[in-house]
Enzyme design. Structure first.
Site, mmCIF file in Angstrom:
data_model
loop_
_atom_site.group_PDB
_atom_site.id
_atom_site.type_symbol
_atom_site.label_atom_id
_atom_site.label_comp_id
_atom_site.label_asym_id
_atom_site.label_seq_id
_atom_site.Cartn_x
_atom_site.Cartn_y
_atom_site.Cartn_z
ATOM 1 N N GLU A 116 1.177 -0.838 0.131
ATOM 2 C CA GLU A 116 0.164 -0.010 -0.122
ATOM 3 C C GLU A 116 0.814 1.295 0.185
ATOM 4 O OE1 GLU A 116 -3.276 -0.013 -0.309
ATOM 5 O OE2 GLU A 116 -3.474 -2.094 -0.168
ATOM 6 N N SER A 385 -29.612 -27.467 -20.959
ATOM 7 C CA SER A 385 -30.006 -27.012 -22.188
ATOM 8 C C SER A 385 -30.602 -24.991 -21.788
ATOM 9 C CB SER A 385 -31.391 -27.976 -22.679
ATOM 10 O OG SER A 385 -30.762 -29.236 -23.287
#
Length: 853
Positions: A116, A385
């Site tokens: 950071e 499907s």
């Protein structure tokens, strides 16, 4: 030439030369003055700009909030509201485990700073070096494309400011960061940061995170664990090690690389830590379900789209799309056996309830006894499907303008590269419409459709529906053979079919309101992704799935529903490894929608294993869940049907005709289907397949002995009555048939017939527009003498109308039936037993003449 003349010329040239020099000097002087003037103007603009910028910056600074010690130490809770603006949760006010700097292990501090803010101990709250790099990036890519925030600045943002990327906010942030750095020590600021940060899974602060993920105190963290925690704050939901262990591991390895690059650890240490798997050292998650947990989990994931916002300590108000009644019911359906009988406790189900028109998520069922939205929103499984409308029939209608009647042959077929494709039942049904192919979930017609439109158009169509697919897709996508989709993905895609082709990304948040009243609109834009005729025709075909196809058991009475079933198969290796019996399947889906609601349901097991398969007894649970939930949320509401757009027409078609043809007036009604076509593509040619006129039906002949009359009746297709006429011929006592009557009535009365005579009647139907078009005859006869009133007399067989009966056979005066009679009597007296097996050419000509008269 004289000397005086030469002297004058020289003097003139010299004079001109001096004049030219003077002009050049003046020009150069003017240019210098202009340049000085431009420089001065630029300088003044710069001064004015600096002054104006300084004044603006001062104004921004004066408007900045004051440093508040309480805000630095105690986070503001975030309030979450449902769609009716009722408070449903308050986040960030849960118990935290705050720490002091002395409790922060060195390995964690190194991991955090390397990731950071590596110059944390060297700058004064802002990092000028990083700001320079960010300015260059922002000039190239636009303001806000790259930040340069230090840990000090992040503490300021989380405590006092909104996450909006504006110059004003950035100036205020830097000013407050300088103040914070001057007022507090670096150790205090780092401690504030680690106590404030959200690490996901309701872990607020690094100490709580260590307990949640590793089950240990902060002081006992090891290098891989510290690196994982240091990487989580960038996106807590996206790097959740329980949901996405692979992404969490990748992020952890990035942190380890930063630590190595900045000299915090050696290469050997980094490599050893990277060799461990995240799943090896995180502890099992405790599932503690609370109301709306699954929905809130998705809210937290979506809120991460707002950069630099710690939702758990920023004090914002989040207005969501939640329908609390629907959410409560969904949780009850999943977590109890009151509505569904689940096969075992390991059996899982995930579902979402979506507003078809707006894309708003009304309820999320993240799984059975689950506190996250995983099985509804994040899980990726093969769709089976349910992929067919998305990858096959939708694109075919969109790009090829296929009708719902379009004919396709269900027959043995293969992928382009060779392997054969099978239908779910192992059978082939021959030529059929795509409506029937979709309703019965046939794989071969789906693959043929995909092959005809091509993978590029199929992929493009699916991507517009929010389906995340690879850059290149293969033919297996046509029947759902890919990983994967979630119920939220499917609901979003299907809702576009139900919303006239308009797609809205599924979402849980309407807006975010900050403590100072500013708002961020979180509702995604609606996009037109297909033609309205595509959306409607796919919807109408999917209605057939629910009415007469594989989805019948999901139908809800009184609600107009379109939907699709889907299931997947285990590969041979998995079947063998876990001893999966024949018929066992891993996933079963049902996704369906009405004009108002879209629901997608997945059922299966979280992972492959012994006994983890869906049997035939459990294969209908997805449809049951859909039906139960749809029935509940539509209860008491007035239902409407899908709107037919002007771009489609409904046309009658002769069943099986290819290309489609219109029925003629003589086409039997059971041979006509009604299908939708894109306007301008409907059939225009009429079929002559059934132009032979059908014969009369249900002939009755009765003899009234008292009134001495014969009444002949029949029936005929009402829709043909205006176009045809009837001709009746008679034969007495087995004589030849002669024309007797013609007309449009369906009753003929013969008064005063000869006594004790055998009357035969032959009825034909003639086309009024074409006298040569004549039906097959139907023959009936009756005896005017009554020998046995109980013995029926049936119409004569038209193939042998005058075959004599045995002498002495009983006969009566009543005949009704099918045109056959086995009780025939020879003509007494004249010995004429000749047969007439039909109508002669002379008879036909005479009949036509009668009709014309």
């Amino acid at each position: 030439m004289s000397e005086n003349y030469r002297t004058r010329q020289e003097r003139r040239a010299l004079k001109e030369n001096k004049t030219e020099k003077k002009v050049n000097v003046k020009s150069k002087s003017s240019a210098r003055k202009l340049f000085k003037r431009i420089v001065f103007i630029i300088f003044m603009i710069g001064v004015i700009g600096v002054v104006a910028g300084g004044i603006t910056a001062v104004a921004f600074i004066l408007d900045a909030p004051k440093l508040d010690a309480a805000a630095l130490e105690i986070p503001q809770s975030t309030k979450v509201y449902d769609r009716d603006k009722n408070l449903i949760a308050e986040l960030g006010n849960e118990k935290r485990t705050n720490i002091t700097y002395d409790e922060i292990p060195k390995v964690l501090e190194d991991a955090v700073l390397a990731t950071e803010d590596v110059r944390f101990y060297d700058h004064f709250g802002i990092d000028l070096f990083r700001i320079g790099g960010a300015i260059i990036a922002n000039v190239k890519n636009g303001f806000g494309s790259q930040g340069a925030s230090t840990i000090t600045q992040q503490v300021v943002k989380l405590s006092f400011l909104s996450p909006e990327k504006t110059v004003k906010r950035k100036v205020q942030e830097q000013w407050l960061a300088i103040q914070l750095d001057a007022k507090y020590s670096k150790q205090q600021i780092l401690t504030m940061y680690l106590n404030k940060i959200n690490y996901g899974n309701k872990s607020y602060g690094v100490a709580k995170a260590a307990e949640t993920y590793f089950g240990k105190d902060l002081k006992d963290l090891e290098l891989p664990e510290a690196a994982l925690l240091a990487g989580l704050p960038q996106r807590p939901s996206g790097y959740d090690p329980y949901k996405y262990p692979d992404l969490a591991e990748k992020r952890r390895n990035t942190v380890l690389s930063y630590m190595e690059m900045h000299g915090k650890i050696t290469k050997e240490q980094a490599d050893a830590a990277k060799a461990t798997h995240v799943t090896d050292y995180i502890v099992k998650k405790e599932e503690k379900t609370n109301p709306h947990d699954a929905f809130i989990d998705q809210v937290l994931e979506e809120i991460e789209q707002v950069k630099d916002l710690d939702v758990l300590s920023s004090g914002v108000s989040i207005y969501t799309t939640l329908d609390p009644n629907a959410q409560k019911f969904v949780e009850k359906v999943l977590d109890t056996n009151e509505y569904i009988k689940y096969p075992d406790d390991r059996f899982q189900a995930g579902l979402v309830v979506l507003d078809t028109k707006t894309g708003e998520l009304l309820a999320i069922g993240g799984g059975r006894h689950q506190s996250t939205s995983y099985f509804a929103t994040d899980m990726k499984r093969q769709p089976g499907s349910t992929a067919k409308p998305i990858f096959d029939y939708g694109p075919a209608i969109e790009h090829l303008q296929w009708s719902t009647y379009h004919q396709i042959v269900d027959e043995p077929h293969t992928y382009t590269n060779g392997p054969a494709v099978k239908n779910w039942d192992g059978r082939y049904k021959g030529q059929m419409s795509i409506r029937d192919a979709l309703a019965d979930s046939r794989n071969i017609p789906a693959l043929k459709t995909f092959q005809e439109i091509g993978p590029s158009k199929s992929r493009e169509f699916a991507a517009k529906l929010g389906v995340r697919v690879e850059d290149r897709i293969n033919e297996a996508y046509s029947i759902g053979g890919f990983n994967g989709m979630s119920p939220m993905d499917q609901a979003g895609a299907y809702s576009a079919f139900g919303n006239n082709g308009i797609y809205t990304k599924p979402h849980t948040i309407r807006k975010v309101v900050f403590p100072d009243g500013r708002e961020i609109d979180m509702q995604p834009k609606q996009e037109v992704v297909m033609k309205d005729y595509t959306a409607f025709m796919v919807t109408d075909m999917l209605k057939s799935v629910v009415k007469s196809g594989t989805g019948r058991s999901a139908n809800v009475s009184g609600v107009h529903i379109a939907g699709k079933t889907g299931s997947t198969n285990f590969d041979d290796e998995t079947k063998k490894k876990y001893d999966i019996p024949k018929g066992g399947i891993p996933d079963v889906w049902f996704t369906g929608y009405s004009p108002d609601y879209t629901i997608s349901v997945w059922t299966g097991y979280s992972e492959h294993g012994k006994g983890n398969y869906i049997s035939s007894k459990s294969s209908g649970i997805a449809k049951q869940v859909f039906k139960v939930v749809m029935s509940e949320i539509t209860k008491g509401e007035k239902q409407r049907d899908f709107t037919v757009p002007n771009s489609v027409v409904k046309s009658p078609v002769v069943k099986g005709s290819n290309p489609p043809k219109l029925p003629s007036v003589f086409t039997p009604s059971d041979q006509v289907v009604y299908e939708y076509f894109v306007k301008g593509t409907e059939p225009t040619e009429t079929s002559d397949q059934f132009d032979t006129i059908p014969p009369v039906q249900n002939v009755e002949v009765n003899y009234d002995n008292e009134a001495n009359k014969i009444v002949l009746k029949w029936q005929y297709d009402e829709k043909l009555l205006e176009r045809v006429s009837f001709v009746v011929s008679t034969a007495i006592n087995n004589s030849n048939f002669i024309p007797y009557w013609s007309g449009k009535e369906m009753t003929v009365t013969i008064t005063d017939p000869y006594p004790e005579s055998l009357y035969a009647f032959k009825i034909v139907v003639v086309d009024d527009t074409n006298g040569e078009n004549v039906s097959e005859p139907v023959v009936a006869n009756i005896e005017t003498s009554i020998f046995d009133p109980l013995a029926p007399v049936n119409p004569t067989d038209p193939e042998n109308p005058t075959e004599p009966t045995e002498p002495g056979s009983p006969s009566n005066g009543n005949s009704n039936g099918n045109g056959q009679n086995n009780n025939k009597k020879p003509n007494p007296g004249n010995g004429d037993t000749g047969n007439n097996n039909g109508i002669s050419e002379e008879d036909i000509e005479e009949l036509i003449n009668l009709i014309r008269q």
